[in-house]
Scaffold this motif. Structure first.
Motif, mmCIF file in Angstrom:
data_model
loop_
_atom_site.group_PDB
_atom_site.id
_atom_site.type_symbol
_atom_site.label_atom_id
_atom_site.label_comp_id
_atom_site.label_asym_id
_atom_site.label_seq_id
_atom_site.Cartn_x
_atom_site.Cartn_y
_atom_site.Cartn_z
ATOM 1 N N LYS A 167 -16.386 5.304 9.942
ATOM 2 C CA LYS A 167 -16.769 4.926 8.585
ATOM 3 C C LYS A 167 -15.494 4.654 7.800
ATOM 4 C CE LYS A 167 -19.679 4.472 5.124
ATOM 5 N NZ LYS A 167 -18.732 3.900 4.155
ATOM 6 N N CYS A 168 -15.347 3.428 7.287
ATOM 7 C CA CYS A 168 -14.135 3.062 6.559
ATOM 8 C C CYS A 168 -14.019 3.885 5.278
ATOM 9 C CB CYS A 168 -14.138 1.572 6.221
ATOM 10 S SG CYS A 168 -14.080 0.513 7.682
ATOM 11 N N VAL A 169 -12.790 4.322 4.979
ATOM 12 C CA VAL A 169 -12.595 5.175 3.813
ATOM 13 C C VAL A 169 -11.951 4.438 2.648
ATOM 14 C CG1 VAL A 169 -12.490 7.294 5.142
ATOM 15 C CG2 VAL A 169 -10.399 5.990 4.774
ATOM 16 N N GLY A 170 -11.363 3.266 2.886
ATOM 17 C CA GLY A 170 -10.764 2.494 1.799
ATOM 18 C C GLY A 170 -11.688 1.372 1.381
ATOM 19 N N GLU A 171 -11.876 1.228 0.063
ATOM 20 C CA GLU A 171 -12.784 0.170 -0.363
ATOM 21 C C GLU A 171 -12.411 -0.468 -1.690
ATOM 22 O OE1 GLU A 171 -16.170 2.674 -2.771
ATOM 23 O OE2 GLU A 171 -16.610 2.082 -0.719
ATOM 24 N N LYS A 172 -11.441 0.108 -2.413
ATOM 25 C CA LYS A 172 -11.096 -0.451 -3.721
ATOM 26 C C LYS A 172 -10.157 -1.647 -3.614
ATOM 27 C CE LYS A 172 -11.735 3.856 -6.297
ATOM 28 N NZ LYS A 172 -12.851 3.406 -7.115
ATOM 29 N N GLY A 173 -9.430 -1.755 -2.512
ATOM 30 C CA GLY A 173 -8.565 -2.903 -2.321
ATOM 31 C C GLY A 173 -7.248 -2.826 -3.069
ATOM 32 N N ILE A 174 -6.844 -1.626 -3.497
ATOM 33 C CA ILE A 174 -5.554 -1.504 -4.184
ATOM 34 C C ILE A 174 -4.668 -0.427 -3.558
ATOM 35 C CG2 ILE A 174 -6.437 -2.331 -6.399
ATOM 36 C CD1 ILE A 174 -6.470 0.591 -7.321
ATOM 37 N N GLY A 175 -5.178 0.299 -2.561
ATOM 38 C CA GLY A 175 -4.391 1.342 -1.924
ATOM 39 C C GLY A 175 -3.124 0.817 -1.297
ATOM 40 N N ARG A 176 -3.118 -0.481 -0.910
ATOM 41 C CA ARG A 176 -1.927 -1.091 -0.313
ATOM 42 C C ARG A 176 -0.741 -1.074 -1.270
ATOM 43 N NH1 ARG A 176 -5.551 -6.401 -0.496
ATOM 44 N NH2 ARG A 176 -6.955 -4.712 0.007
ATOM 45 N N PHE A 177 -1.019 -0.999 -2.588
ATOM 46 C CA PHE A 177 0.072 -0.987 -3.555
ATOM 47 C C PHE A 177 0.760 0.375 -3.632
ATOM 48 C CE2 PHE A 177 -2.316 -4.698 -4.807
ATOM 49 C CZ PHE A 177 -1.323 -5.607 -5.096
ATOM 50 N N ALA A 178 0.286 1.332 -2.827
ATOM 51 C CA ALA A 178 0.962 2.620 -2.747
ATOM 52 C C ALA A 178 2.393 2.460 -2.258
ATOM 53 C CB ALA A 178 0.199 3.559 -1.808
ATOM 54 N N VAL A 179 2.668 1.367 -1.525
ATOM 55 C CA VAL A 179 4.026 1.172 -1.028
ATOM 56 C C VAL A 179 5.024 1.054 -2.173
ATOM 57 C CG1 VAL A 179 3.323 0.146 1.154
ATOM 58 C CG2 VAL A 179 3.610 -1.316 -0.833
ATOM 59 N N ASP A 180 4.583 0.510 -3.312
ATOM 60 C CA ASP A 180 5.487 0.358 -4.450
ATOM 61 C C ASP A 180 5.888 1.703 -5.024
ATOM 62 O OD1 ASP A 180 6.899 -0.837 -6.634
ATOM 63 O OD2 ASP A 180 5.138 -0.506 -7.890
ATOM 64 N N LYS A 181 5.027 2.729 -4.880
ATOM 65 C CA LYS A 181 5.366 4.073 -5.348
ATOM 66 C C LYS A 181 6.508 4.665 -4.528
ATOM 67 C CE LYS A 181 5.076 8.097 -7.328
ATOM 68 N NZ LYS A 181 5.622 8.293 -8.682
ATOM 69 N N LEU A 182 6.625 4.230 -3.267
ATOM 70 C CA LEU A 182 7.562 4.867 -2.352
ATOM 71 C C LEU A 182 8.931 4.202 -2.327
ATOM 72 C CD1 LEU A 182 5.057 5.442 0.570
ATOM 73 C CD2 LEU A 182 5.855 7.129 -1.075
ATOM 74 N N GLY A 183 8.987 2.864 -2.378
ATOM 75 C CA GLY A 183 10.281 2.201 -2.250
ATOM 76 C C GLY A 183 10.304 0.821 -2.855
ATOM 77 N N ASP A 184 11.494 0.226 -2.931
ATOM 78 C CA ASP A 184 11.683 -1.075 -3.584
ATOM 79 C C ASP A 184 11.232 -2.246 -2.728
ATOM 80 O OD1 ASP A 184 12.779 0.078 -5.832
ATOM 81 O OD2 ASP A 184 14.836 -0.055 -5.094
ATOM 82 N N LYS A 185 11.237 -2.076 -1.412
ATOM 83 C CA LYS A 185 10.959 -3.210 -0.538
ATOM 84 C C LYS A 185 10.098 -2.758 0.628
ATOM 85 C CE LYS A 185 14.326 -6.049 0.312
ATOM 86 N NZ LYS A 185 15.586 -6.640 0.853
ATOM 87 N N VAL A 186 9.221 -3.639 1.119
ATOM 88 C CA VAL A 186 8.420 -3.332 2.288
ATOM 89 C C VAL A 186 8.335 -4.552 3.188
ATOM 90 C CG1 VAL A 186 6.247 -3.913 1.108
ATOM 91 C CG2 VAL A 186 6.194 -2.468 3.140
ATOM 92 N N ASN A 187 8.463 -4.288 4.472
ATOM 93 C CA ASN A 187 8.215 -5.308 5.486
ATOM 94 C C ASN A 187 6.940 -4.934 6.231
ATOM 95 O OD1 ASN A 187 11.319 -5.584 5.103
ATOM 96 N ND2 ASN A 187 10.709 -7.414 6.239
ATOM 97 N N ILE A 188 5.986 -5.864 6.239
ATOM 98 C CA ILE A 188 4.728 -5.648 6.956
ATOM 99 C C ILE A 188 4.845 -6.395 8.280
ATOM 100 C CG2 ILE A 188 2.223 -5.851 6.854
ATOM 101 C CD1 ILE A 188 2.769 -6.431 3.751
#
Length: 700
Positions: A101-122
């Motif tokens: 059962k999927c637990v993410g549904e709001k579509g903004i959790g991916r922006f958590a990376v900005d809380k952690l650091g200045d840059k992200v490589n996916i």
């Protein structure tokens, strides 16, 4: 310009902060969001790696990698990089054979990376594809554009991507490489993350395929699998488990049956929040001691809520604020009403299981700090508290039974001794020749009989004294609500007096206003009398003969840090308080602890005067029979050869900042008077700053 037309919403570039670092305020919550995405991607193995995340380390990075199904270029373009989209709403379950059962549904959790650091490589790839996709997002470029005077839209910022060939087409998964980490992660922070992320999946969830989370931090020597088993619950004193039947509209609840001495189940209708399952394990003093002995790196820390087998973030975040960290349900707030019998979070391990289908109105708040405050959530909290009342009644019952058993044992011992003495005396009378041999036995038996009678008397006096102190403590605790009224009354009175004093200051003497001056003088007298009555009432408690007293260490530390907040702000100092549980110190001196914490904080503030990064951290932990308080700063530090010297009177390393060498001397004497030890140890922040470690004997 035309009179008619249409307008479209546009988003300023600063939007990324509103849905990133400003919305998700806790970094552990941010990491949780990203690990939960791995779960939704059907991953079986997740690795969270911390590289160079300590103080002033270069090339800092946090990497979250998984072996999930990965993303295609279209997924990145049309889903991951479109705000608010979540295909999980239309596809709530992951593909077979996982069928999670999927637990993410709001579509903004991916922006958590900005809380952690200045840059992200996916970096991502699906099975069978020839190339890995690498998408680079530089949050600093968004930030720089947001500072421009000209209008810059969030959707106008371009993000670079590239493909590079895969060595193995069967490989699949996603890696988020977050660099330029915003906050310092010391070893304790990572250990807390391990403890929290271990709770991600309910220990009762029966998964067909594994979901293992490995945490690596080379600079701290950490390489471990985060997991939380159910072995600990075997130590529980008592437990209960309830469920529901949606078709029959039945919700099980519990109550304590004093006749049987057991917690039993009864049936009720399903509440507005929907049916829930609930398991709670209670640990008495003996069980808690055994738990701490066997599970040194784990805590008994209250109730967690799981939705479809995965924890809801507010119950797993790592916050110094207890309301956010441990007591969202309000369990510990009730202790003021009856601290002797109410159930606290440090006595129970509990799991509440809800589902998206059956509990649609229990909704995660967008900032992941709580649930949406609606009538259903409030009723759910009340329902959970009501179930804990059964354990409260069990505590009261066992306390009463134990008390009676102890009294009966002493009474029985006294009666048995008296019977033994009578029997020996009868034998001696009937057999005069044995009198010489029996006299020493009779003498010892009578001596023991007197000791038992004294013990019974002492026990009665001890019970009376305990009841007296309990009454005093309960009276003091009842003042919590009254204190609010007292504060309001004093403030209102002082405001009235201030207004009249101000009038006197401005216009006295003035014969034309003599009547006003006389009236104001009388009114001020009355107001002072009212204040005195309130203060006298409060002092009646402080004059009670109950010193030394029991203190809530957590409350005392928070109170001091709150008092220092203006000084922290003025000096750009970031305070960090880590208090794992509510800690009660019995028969101690509150002022001693205030003296200890305040003097160390004063020294730290002086030491931070010219520091480029200013942090003061206070951590409290309990191990075996020892309470440890560590206060660290990122200041100038203390040389190894002066670590003992600084506790001498008039010895100081901050003379230029006004240090007189008195503070740490006071701290040392206070700690020693509490039968503890104090030392300067290796700094938590590596080669920077100072850590002062205090160890005190502690018996829970």
């Amino acid at each position: 310009m035309e009179d008619n037309g249409t307008l479209k919403w546009r988003f300023d570039v600063s939007t990324f902060r509103l849905i990133g670092r400003d919305l998700i305020t806790d970094r552990v919550t941010a990491l949780f969001e990203l690990v939960k995405n791995c779960y939704d991607a059907n991953a079986t193995e997740v690795t969270v790696k911390f590289d160079n995340v300590g103080l002033d380390k270069q090339n800092s990075a946090i990497t979250i990698s998984d072996d999930g199904f990965g993303m295609s270029f279209a997924d990145i373009r049309d889903k991951w990089m479109v705000i608010g989209t979540s295909n999980k709403r239309s596809n709530p379950y992951t593909p077979l054979p996982f069928h999670r059962k999927c637990v993410g549904e709001k579509g903004i959790g991916r922006f958590a990376v900005d809380k952690l650091g200045d840059k992200v490589n996916i970096i991502t790839k699906q099975e069978g594809e020839n190339d890995w996709l690498n998408v680079e997002i530089d949050w600093e470029s968004y930030y720089n554009n947001s500072n421009n005077q000209q209008l810059s839209l969030f959707t106008d910022i371009e993000n670079h991507y590239e493909f590079y060939p895969a060595e193995d087409k069967t490989e699949h998964g996603t890696m988020l490489n977050i660099t330029n980490i915003r906050e310092v992660w010391v070893e304790d922070d990572i250990q807390r993350f391990i403890a929290e992320v271990a709770r991600l999946i309910s220990p009762f969830e029966k998964m067909s395929l594994p979901f293992n989370i490995r945490v690596i931090a080379p600079e701290y020597g950490i390489d471990t699998i985060a997991n939380k088993g159910i072995e600990d619950i075997k130590l529980a004193t008592v437990s209960f488990s309830i469920t529901y039947n949606a078709e029959q509209n039945i919700q099980e609840t519990v109550f304590f049956n004093e006749s049987s001495g057991k917690i039993e189940i009864q049936r009720a209708s399903i509440k507005s929040f929907g049916g829930i399952k609930m398991k709670v394990y209670f640990f008495d003093d003996t069980a808690r001691r055994q738990y701490r002995k066997e599970f040194k790196n784990s805590q008994i820390d209250g109730i967690k809520i799981y939705r479809d087998g995965v924890i809801t973030t507010p119950f797993a975040e790592s916050e110094s604020n207890e309301d956010k960290k441990r007591d969202i349900l309000g369990i510990d707030k009730r202790l003021w009403q009856d601290i002797f019998n109410r159930v606290s979070t440090r006595e129970i391990i509990g799991i509440v299981e809800i589902t998206k289908a059956d509990n649609p109105s229990i909704i995660d708040a967008t900032n992941r700090q709580d649930f949406v405050d609606n009538s259903e959530y409030r009723e759910l909290k009340e329902f959970i508290i009501n179930q804990l009342d059964a354990i409260q009644h069990f505590k009261e019952y066992t306390r009463k039974i134990r008390k009676q058993q102890n009294a009966d044992t002493l009474k029985s011992a006294g009666e048995d001794l008296q019977s033994f003495i009578s029997s020996v005396e009868t034998i001696a009378q009937q057999n005069p020749g044995l009198k010489a041999q029996l006299d020493p036995v009779l003498k010892q038996a009578k001596k023991t009989g007197k000791a038992v009678k004294t013990a019974i008397k002492d026990k009665k006096e001890a019970e009376d004294e305990f009841a007296r102190k309990e009454s005093i403590y309960m009276s003091i605790m009842s003042l919590q609500e009254y204190a609010i009224h007292i504060t309001h009354a004093v403030r209102t009175t002082l405001n009235k007096i201030r207004d009249r004093v101000e009038y006197f200051n401005l216009f006295f003497p003035d014969p034309n206003d003599q009547d006003i001056f006389e009236r104001y003088a009388k009114e001020m007298y009355v107001e002072f009398e009212n204040v005195n009555k309130v203060i006298d009432y409060m002092l009646s408690y402080s004059q009670a003969n109950i010193l030394p007293e029991d203190i809530q260490l957590n409350d005392t530390i928070r109170e001091i840090f709150t008092e220092y907040q203006p000084m922290f702000a003025a000096n750009n100092i970031k305070p960090d308080i880590i208090l794992p549980e509510n800690i009660t110190l019995k028969n101690t001196h509150r002022q001693f602890f205030r003296d200890i914490i305040q003097n160390i904080l004063d020294n730290s503030i002086k030491a931070l005067k010219d520091a480029p990064q200013k942090i003061i951290r206070c951590t409290v932990s309990i191990k075996d029979k020892s309470l440890t308080i560590k206060i660290s700063d990122t200041g100038v530090g203390i040389p190894i050869d002066k670590r003992a010297w600084v506790f001498g009177i008039y010895n100081t390393t901050t003379q230029e900042q006004g240090g007189a060498g008195i503070g740490l001397y006071i701290v040392k004497t206070r700690v020693e008077s509490l039968k503890g030890t104090i030392a300067v140890v290796d700094s938590e922040f590596g080669e920077t700053g100072t850590t002062i470690k205090i160890e005190l004997p502690f018996k829970q």
